[in-house]
Motif scaffolding. Structure first.
Motif, PDB file in Angstrom:
ATOM      1  N   UNK A 209      -8.305   5.495  -5.499  1.00  0.00           N
ATOM      2  CA  UNK A 209      -9.537   5.444  -6.279  1.00  0.00           C
ATOM      3  C   UNK A 209     -10.602   4.843  -5.169  1.00  0.00           C
ATOM      4  N   UNK A 210     -10.015   4.387  -4.163  1.00  0.00           N
ATOM      5  CA  UNK A 210     -11.101   3.844  -3.083  1.00  0.00           C
ATOM      6  C   UNK A 210     -11.423   4.767  -1.919  1.00  0.00           C
ATOM      7  N   UNK A 211     -10.830   6.052  -2.050  1.00  0.00           N
ATOM      8  CA  UNK A 211     -10.894   7.061  -1.140  1.00  0.00           C
ATOM      9  C   UNK A 211     -12.134   7.704  -0.984  1.00  0.00           C
ATOM     10  N   UNK A 212     -13.034   7.971  -2.265  1.00  0.00           N
ATOM     11  CA  UNK A 212     -14.577   8.432  -2.105  1.00  0.00           C
ATOM     12  C   UNK A 212     -15.259   7.595  -1.206  1.00  0.00           C
ATOM     13  N   UNK A 213     -15.577   6.099  -1.641  1.00  0.00           N
ATOM     14  CA  UNK A 213     -16.464   5.175  -1.016  1.00  0.00           C
ATOM     15  C   UNK A 213     -15.683   4.879   0.483  1.00  0.00           C
ATOM     16  N   UNK A 214     -14.418   4.875   0.699  1.00  0.00           N
ATOM     17  CA  UNK A 214     -13.910   4.693   1.999  1.00  0.00           C
ATOM     18  C   UNK A 214     -14.558   5.845   2.893  1.00  0.00           C
ATOM     19  N   UNK A 215     -14.321   7.090   2.325  1.00  0.00           N
ATOM     20  CA  UNK A 215     -14.918   8.483   3.170  1.00  0.00           C
ATOM     21  C   UNK A 215     -16.426   8.128   3.548  1.00  0.00           C
ATOM     22  N   UNK A 216     -17.160   7.787   2.423  1.00  0.00           N
ATOM     23  CA  UNK A 216     -18.534   7.528   2.765  1.00  0.00           C
ATOM     24  C   UNK A 216     -18.918   6.485   3.789  1.00  0.00           C
TER      25      UNK A 216
ATOM     26  N   UNK B 119     -11.469  -1.439 -13.744  1.00  0.00           N
ATOM     27  CA  UNK B 119     -12.166  -2.531 -12.905  1.00  0.00           C
ATOM     28  C   UNK B 119     -12.594  -1.951 -11.388  1.00  0.00           C
ATOM     29  N   UNK B 120     -11.887  -0.951 -10.739  1.00  0.00           N
ATOM     30  CA  UNK B 120     -12.299  -0.301  -9.516  1.00  0.00           C
ATOM     31  C   UNK B 120     -13.531   0.334  -9.663  1.00  0.00           C
ATOM     32  N   UNK B 121     -13.835   0.951 -10.810  1.00  0.00           N
ATOM     33  CA  UNK B 121     -15.290   1.533 -10.799  1.00  0.00           C
ATOM     34  C   UNK B 121     -16.355   0.423 -10.509  1.00  0.00           C
ATOM     35  N   UNK B 122     -16.032  -0.637 -11.321  1.00  0.00           N
ATOM     36  CA  UNK B 122     -17.096  -1.801 -11.167  1.00  0.00           C
ATOM     37  C   UNK B 122     -17.314  -2.508  -9.657  1.00  0.00           C
ATOM     38  N   UNK B 123     -16.033  -2.652  -9.313  1.00  0.00           N
ATOM     39  CA  UNK B 123     -15.824  -3.260  -8.052  1.00  0.00           C
ATOM     40  C   UNK B 123     -16.201  -2.514  -6.885  1.00  0.00           C
TER      41      UNK B 123
ATOM     42  N   UNK C 279     -13.865   6.814 -10.161  1.00  0.00           N
ATOM     43  CA  UNK C 279     -12.782   6.048 -10.262  1.00  0.00           C
ATOM     44  C   UNK C 279     -12.337   6.030 -11.771  1.00  0.00           C
ATOM     45  N   UNK C 280     -13.365   6.353 -12.843  1.00  0.00           N
ATOM     46  CA  UNK C 280     -13.219   6.558 -14.108  1.00  0.00           C
ATOM     47  C   UNK C 280     -11.999   7.722 -14.424  1.00  0.00           C
ATOM     48  N   UNK C 281     -11.922   8.521 -13.274  1.00  0.00           N
ATOM     49  CA  UNK C 281     -10.850   9.594 -13.518  1.00  0.00           C
ATOM     50  C   UNK C 281      -9.421   8.950 -13.889  1.00  0.00           C
ATOM     51  N   UNK C 282      -9.182   7.813 -12.502  1.00  0.00           N
ATOM     52  CA  UNK C 282      -8.146   6.964 -12.618  1.00  0.00           C
ATOM     53  C   UNK C 282      -7.973   6.451 -13.852  1.00  0.00           C
ATOM     54  N   UNK C 283      -9.042   5.682 -14.646  1.00  0.00           N
ATOM     55  CA  UNK C 283      -8.819   5.159 -15.706  1.00  0.00           C
ATOM     56  C   UNK C 283      -8.284   6.185 -16.920  1.00  0.00           C
ATOM     57  N   UNK C 284      -9.052   7.290 -16.980  1.00  0.00           N
ATOM     58  CA  UNK C 284      -8.684   8.209 -18.146  1.00  0.00           C
ATOM     59  C   UNK C 284      -7.100   8.557 -17.772  1.00  0.00           C
ATOM     60  N   UNK C 285      -6.527   8.563 -16.691  1.00  0.00           N
ATOM     61  CA  UNK C 285      -5.067   9.034 -16.578  1.00  0.00           C
ATOM     62  C   UNK C 285      -4.611   7.823 -17.136  1.00  0.00           C
ATOM     63  N   UNK C 286      -5.010   6.517 -16.793  1.00  0.00           N
ATOM     64  CA  UNK C 286      -4.242   5.316 -17.220  1.00  0.00           C
ATOM     65  C   UNK C 286      -4.201   5.412 -18.768  1.00  0.00           C
ATOM     66  N   UNK C 287      -5.307   5.543 -19.239  1.00  0.00           N
ATOM     67  CA  UNK C 287      -5.476   5.675 -20.679  1.00  0.00           C
ATOM     68  C   UNK C 287      -4.345   6.480 -21.538  1.00  0.00           C
TER      69      UNK C 287
ATOM     70  N   UNK D 166     -13.413  -2.884  -0.311  1.00  0.00           N
ATOM     71  CA  UNK D 166     -12.245  -3.972  -0.049  1.00  0.00           C
ATOM     72  C   UNK D 166     -11.975  -4.786  -1.223  1.00  0.00           C
ATOM     73  N   UNK D 167     -13.148  -5.049  -2.119  1.00  0.00           N
ATOM     74  CA  UNK D 167     -12.808  -5.684  -3.243  1.00  0.00           C
ATOM     75  C   UNK D 167     -11.755  -5.349  -4.216  1.00  0.00           C
ATOM     76  N   UNK D 168     -11.476  -3.986  -4.202  1.00  0.00           N
ATOM     77  CA  UNK D 168     -10.289  -3.456  -4.973  1.00  0.00           C
ATOM     78  C   UNK D 168      -8.998  -4.251  -4.387  1.00  0.00           C
ATOM     79  N   UNK D 169      -8.824  -4.332  -3.479  1.00  0.00           N
ATOM     80  CA  UNK D 169      -7.584  -4.755  -2.669  1.00  0.00           C
ATOM     81  C   UNK D 169      -7.441  -6.329  -2.822  1.00  0.00           C
TER      82      UNK D 169
END
Length: 417
Positions: A41-48, A163-167, A264-272, A174-177
């Protein structure tokens, strides 16, 4: 040093749930699930942030899963030698430190190495937690408890997605980790002082006997050999497809107009969806054969995948449908542990769960690589989704065959009796 520990007198049957073990083991697996998808879920932000294409993070995603697979493979021997409690403690310490250091990674090479080491700890937690909680609780609840504890992976993924979306949006990737490492560090003292040692309840066995029971060769005894192979194939296929989406879904959703903060809400959808799938398994475990339930959830995953391939850019509907994909696929990932617990003897449970999950993790290495290659080639999201239906259909055929083998062997047993 003392000699080999001798078997104690047989302990009385366990009739009441051990809530302390269940709660702490479950929370440890929740944090395992959180950290497992934190990179995806951090890849898009890391990529940018680093100015590289998302596909460049494929090695880090794949090596995370490879480290987890090695942890799964080793856990049977480790629990036989040191006990489930001690393995859980060390594993949590490893992925806590690894996650914290990941936040300061400065290159893809550093990131990959740290995620591999972190993966070793992540891989040891779940099988050890399942083995410990099933050993410390009534035998009649083994499958339901295995599903409940393994469901922690789904809840962790859900928490990470929300949480990752907000973080990511407010504090950067880095805040996710860092958040995951802090939560694990808080849990560790509770594990140290409150997590029971299963050997004090069920008794120790000689080291040689424990190692024999934990040997992978036990998974190929004549009465379980065919089921082992079918279960491994099912696990490989389901994990491979799920990890295509858990690793790349935030990236894929950007093609539908999602921002890097909302992806990252896509990961949340998978989680739900995963939580709902786990709930279905827990309810159905006491009424139906687990293989029959898994056949139904795997078929549901195919249906939702096909639907998602033809949807337009409706963000809310896309998230709902990918929640359905998570329901079907994660039910298979959780259910394979419950099937393993039901197939193998208690002393072989950690090995059975660990090796079955490791076959899945090999799939989770292949999945992100295939997904990254398709993204790198510019393949459309709808095409990637349709291609993912092929291995899921294969998993459906395998789990149906697994159910038929189990029925046939039970019938043979009745005839012989």
């Amino acid at each position: 040093m003392s000699g080999p520990t001798m078997t104690r007198n047989p302990a009385p049957p366990i009739t009441r749930p051990n809530w302390s073990a269940l709660t702490l083991a479950f929370i440890a697996v929740v944090l395992d699930g959180y950290d497992t998808i934190a990179l995806g879920l951090s890849v898009p932000a890391l990529s940018a942030d680093w100015g590289v294409a998302p596909s460049h993070f494929t090695p880090a995603l794949a090596l995370t899963s490879l480290g987890v697979a090695f942890g799964y493979i080793a856990v049977g021997r480790l629990t036989a030698r040191f006990g489930c409690r001690n393995v859980i403690l060390v594993a949590v310490a490893v992925f806590t430190v690894g996650s914290l250091l990941t936040a300061w990674a400065g290159s893809i090479v550093e990131l990959t190495a740290l995620r591999f080491i972190t993966g070793l700890g992540l891989g040891a937690v779940m099988p050890a937690a399942v083995a410990q909680t099933t050993a410390l609780n009534p035998a009649r609840l083994r499958q339901s408890i295995a599903v409940f504890v393994t469901m922690g992976i789904s809840l962790g993924a859900l928490i990470a997605g929300v949480a990752g979306s907000q973080l990511v949006r407010n504090f950067g990737w880095p805040s996710v980790f860092i958040a995951g490492a802090i939560a694990s560090a808080i849990l560790f003292p509770f594990l140290w002082f409150k997590l029971p040692d299963e050997r004090t309840v069920i008794g120790d066995v000689p080291v040689a006997d424990a190692k024999h029971s934990a040997s992978v060769a036990r998974l190929f005894d004549p009465d379980v050999r065919t089921r082992t192979l079918l279960l491994w194939v099912f696990s490989f296929l389901v994990f491979s497809v799920f990890y295509i989406f858990s690793s790349w879904l935030p990236t894929l959703l950007t093609s539908y107009g999602f921002s890097t903060g909302l992806a990252p809400l896509g990961s949340a959808a998978l989680g739900v969806g995963s939580i709902i799938g786990a709930g279905i398994l827990i309810v159905c475990a006491t009424k139906f054969r687990m293989t029959s339930v898994l056949a139904g959830t795997t078929a549901a995953a195919i249906v939702f995948l096909v639907i998602s391939a033809f949807l337009g850019p409706d963000k809310a509907l896309l998230l709902i449908v990918f929640g359905g994909v998570g329901l079907g696929l994660q039910a298979g990932m959780i259910g394979q542990a419950a099937v393993a617990v039901s197939i193998y003897p208690q002393r072989t449970a950690a090995t059975g769960v660990g090796w079955t999950s490791s076959m899945g993790r090999l799939g989770s290495v292949v999945g992100p690589i295939v997904g990254g290659a398709l993204i790198g080639l510019g393949t459309s999201t709808s095409t990637i989704v349709l291609l993912a239906c092929i291995p899921v259909f294969g998993a459906l055929l395998v789990v149906v065959a697994l159910g038929r083998v189990r029925v046939a062997q039970r019938a043979d047993t009745r005839v012989e009796a």
